[in-house]
Design an enzyme around this catalytic site. Structure first.
Site, PDB file in Angstrom:
ATOM      1  N   GLY A  24      37.829   1.009   1.529  1.00 49.45           N
ATOM      2  CA  GLY A  24      39.135   1.592   1.288  1.00 49.45           C
ATOM      3  C   GLY A  24      40.180   0.862   2.105  1.00 49.45           C
ATOM      4  N   THR A  25      41.221   0.386   1.448  1.00 49.95           N
ATOM      5  CA  THR A  25      42.206  -0.490   2.075  1.00 49.95           C
ATOM      6  C   THR A  25      43.542  -0.300   1.380  1.00 49.95           C
ATOM      7  OG1 THR A  25      40.448  -2.120   2.449  1.00 49.95           O
ATOM      8  CG2 THR A  25      42.683  -2.917   2.661  1.00 49.95           C
ATOM      9  N   VAL A  26      44.652  -0.680   2.055  1.00 51.20           N
ATOM     10  CA  VAL A  26      45.940  -0.772   1.389  1.00 51.20           C
ATOM     11  C   VAL A  26      46.511  -2.166   1.599  1.00 51.20           C
ATOM     12  CG1 VAL A  26      46.468   1.692   1.518  1.00 51.20           C
ATOM     13  CG2 VAL A  26      47.167   0.191   3.392  1.00 51.20           C
ATOM     14  N   MET A  83      43.155  -5.249  -2.625  1.00 47.93           N
ATOM     15  CA  MET A  83      42.370  -4.439  -1.696  1.00 47.93           C
ATOM     16  C   MET A  83      41.018  -4.068  -2.290  1.00 47.93           C
ATOM     17  SD  MET A  83      44.301  -0.769  -2.195  1.00 47.93           S
ATOM     18  CE  MET A  83      45.974  -1.390  -2.367  1.00 47.93           C
TER      19      MET A  83
END
Length: 535
Positions: free
Chosen positions: A353-355, A435
């Protein structure tokens, strides 16, 4: 009116977005608009990026938080800069200490995999070196949304829902505050539901007023350390106080006349560059053909085999970056691509999980920025009374003492999050990023080839169906991937699986590139909730 906010049964199309005065592209509309507001108040691209990043900790907590790490590539006044703001393992976290605590490997969730957070330090360092507006002003939109609330967007609600059920089965008392903050009604939040976190607002206000001193050694640091100690963690006030972001020289390779920039290890941007070095020795004339996909997949597998073997904290790497990016080594690896799928030595990529955000101003400055809690909300640990969710980046460490990425005190682990940038003839084209854990290098390569080999516009380059290598010869393709090509890949030895409709595991990307007329061109893909905010 009743409707399903995350169901889209018919194909939709997004157009390119053009602008001249400034642009911000990210995966949540409120955050993009927060960055644009800074541009309109006289800020530059760095100010916009910081405001957007801080806002994302509130409006997209499913991918990042104040306890995240961060990386950035900044093109400012004609020069390229890199920032590595990834935190190391706590000084007391050793393999021996881990085993003494009853673990034979680092667990995925809970207090044990928590490493030093780097994101707030990234905001502060970027602001001090390049920012134009006061640092406290940049955090105002994030504070406002945390304090007064916002409506949860569709894709984020889906990820929020998945985290709720994942953490619920962990049976870890350290995760209880997560439910207090992110599931106050005892259930996952739905799309369109209002969520607020006054504690999050107070922590952001404290970071803003002290320029991070409260987070790295002050009151917030003490709360983090106390909670870590209570549940058997290793993170201390000293670990936080000793952390410093690092300015680094970005790496590049030339591909089809364009310089492709990534950050050096401990990030996995090196995997992108190694794969492109292999692929540039082939001529590609058609995107949607078996030979193109086969070569892409095999090149990625070879690059990952090297990346997962060698990438770690650069101070402890045993193989030089120069060797891995040499033309001679690329030629050696290229020769290993045969007609049938091969299995090079490698590990197994995981989803994360990333932005990601891209920002540009009207003066020619541009930022490629990424921050992450790693697996969705991260460790599942939220520090009571602060809204601070902590990453689980320590899970990436190996406990094999002979592995390059073996756990050691104060060491930075192999890192998945990677910002990208393109230049041509020393002039900026612009930032890009996708991402999503280990899909990131794979998606970087696919999107770049879509644009540079097959001349798709930035929006189409993001929209195109993707594949992702899983392990061995296993490859997952998106639901929209052509059936006849999947069949051909099967006959070439690839074990092809088809992803579910609406799967969030194929990456979510943003692009801002400058066209030949000097206009900014923005794109954000339908796999995310994002927009391109333009002025």
């Amino acid at each position: 009116m009743n409707y399903d906010a995350i169901s889209y049964p018919y194909a939709s199309r997004r157009s390119l977005v053009y602008g001249t005065n400034g642009m911000v592209a990210t995966s949540q509309p409120l955050a993009a608009q927060a960055g644009l507001a800074m541009l309109k108040q006289g800020g530059n691209a760095v100010d916009a990026a910081i405001a957007t990043a801080a806002c994302l900790t509130v409006v997209e907590p499913s991918g990042n938080g104040m306890g995240s790490d961060a990386f950035a590539i900044v093109h400012m006044k004609g020069k390229m800069y890199g920032l590595n703001s990834s935190g190391p393992a706590p000084k007391s976290l050793t393999i021996e200490a881990l085993k003494k605590a009853g673990y034979d490997k680092i667990p995925k969730f809970g207090i044990i995999p928590v490493t030093v957070p780097g994101a707030p330090a990234a905001w502060i360092n970027l602001s001090r070196r390049f920012g134009r507006l006061p640092f406290a002003k940049l955090l105002e939109p994030a504070i406002d949304y945390a304090e007064h609330g916002f409506a949860v967007s569709p894709v984020i609600s889906k990820l929020w829902n998945a985290a709720f059920y994942l953490y619920r089965v962990q049976n870890d008392p350290a995760l209880k505050p997560w439910f207090d903050v992110f599931a106050p009604q005892g259930r996952p939040l739905e799309a369109g539901e209002i969520w607020r976190s006054p504690d999050h607002a107070a922590s952001l206000r404290s970071i803003a007023e002290t320029e991070g001193k409260s987070f790295y050694g002050g009151a917030l640091a003490e709360k983090i350390a106390a909670f870590s100690k209570k549940y058997g963690g290793f993170l201390t006030v000293e670990d936080l106080a000793n952390f410093k972001s690092e300015w680094v020289e970005p790496l590049k390779v030339n591909y089809r006349g364009y310089d492709i920039w990534e950050l050096p290890p401990n990030g996995q941007g090196l995997v992108v560059l190694m794969a492109l070095n292999i692929l540039k020795g082939f001529d590609f004339t058609e995107r949607d053909c078996m030979e193109t996909y086969h070569r892409q997949i095999e090149a990625i597998k070879l690059a990952f085999a090297d990346g997962l073997t060698h990438i770690t904290d650069p101070k402890m790497m045993k193989m030089s970056v120069e060797t891995l990016l040499s033309e001679a080594y690329a030629e050696e690896r290229r020769k290993q691509i045969a007609k049938m799928a091969q299995i090079p030595q490698s590990g197994r990529p995981h989803n994360g999980g990333t932005v990601y955000l891209a920002a540009a101003d009207g003066e020619g400055n541009m930022v490629s920025y990424i921050q992450s809690n790693f697996h969705g909300f991260g460790s599942g640990v939220v520090i009571p009374g602060t809204g601070i969710s902590l990453q689980n980046r320590g899970f990436s460490f190996s406990v094999d003492p002979h592995h390059a990425n073996c756990l050691a005190p104060g060491k930075r682990t192999y890192h998945t999050i990677i910002p990208g940038f393109i230049t041509q003839n020393d002039q900026p084209v612009g930032p890009f990023g996708i991402m999503g854990g280990y899909i990131q290098p794979q998606a970087h390569v696919q999107v770049l080839m879509n644009a540079l080999d097959f001349h798709l516009n930035p929006q189409a380059a993001l929209d195109a169906p993707r594949w992702q290598w899983i392990e061995g010869n296993k490859v997952e393709v998106e639901y929209s991937f052509p059936e006849y090509l999947a069949e051909k890949l099967l006959r070439s030895g690839h074990q092809v699986m088809r992803g579910a409709i609406g799967a969030t595991t194929f990456g979510r990307g943003q692009i801002i590139w400058r066209n030949s007329y000097g206009a900014l061109t923005g794109a954000t893909e339908p796999r995310t909730d994002g927009i391109v905010a333009v002025w």
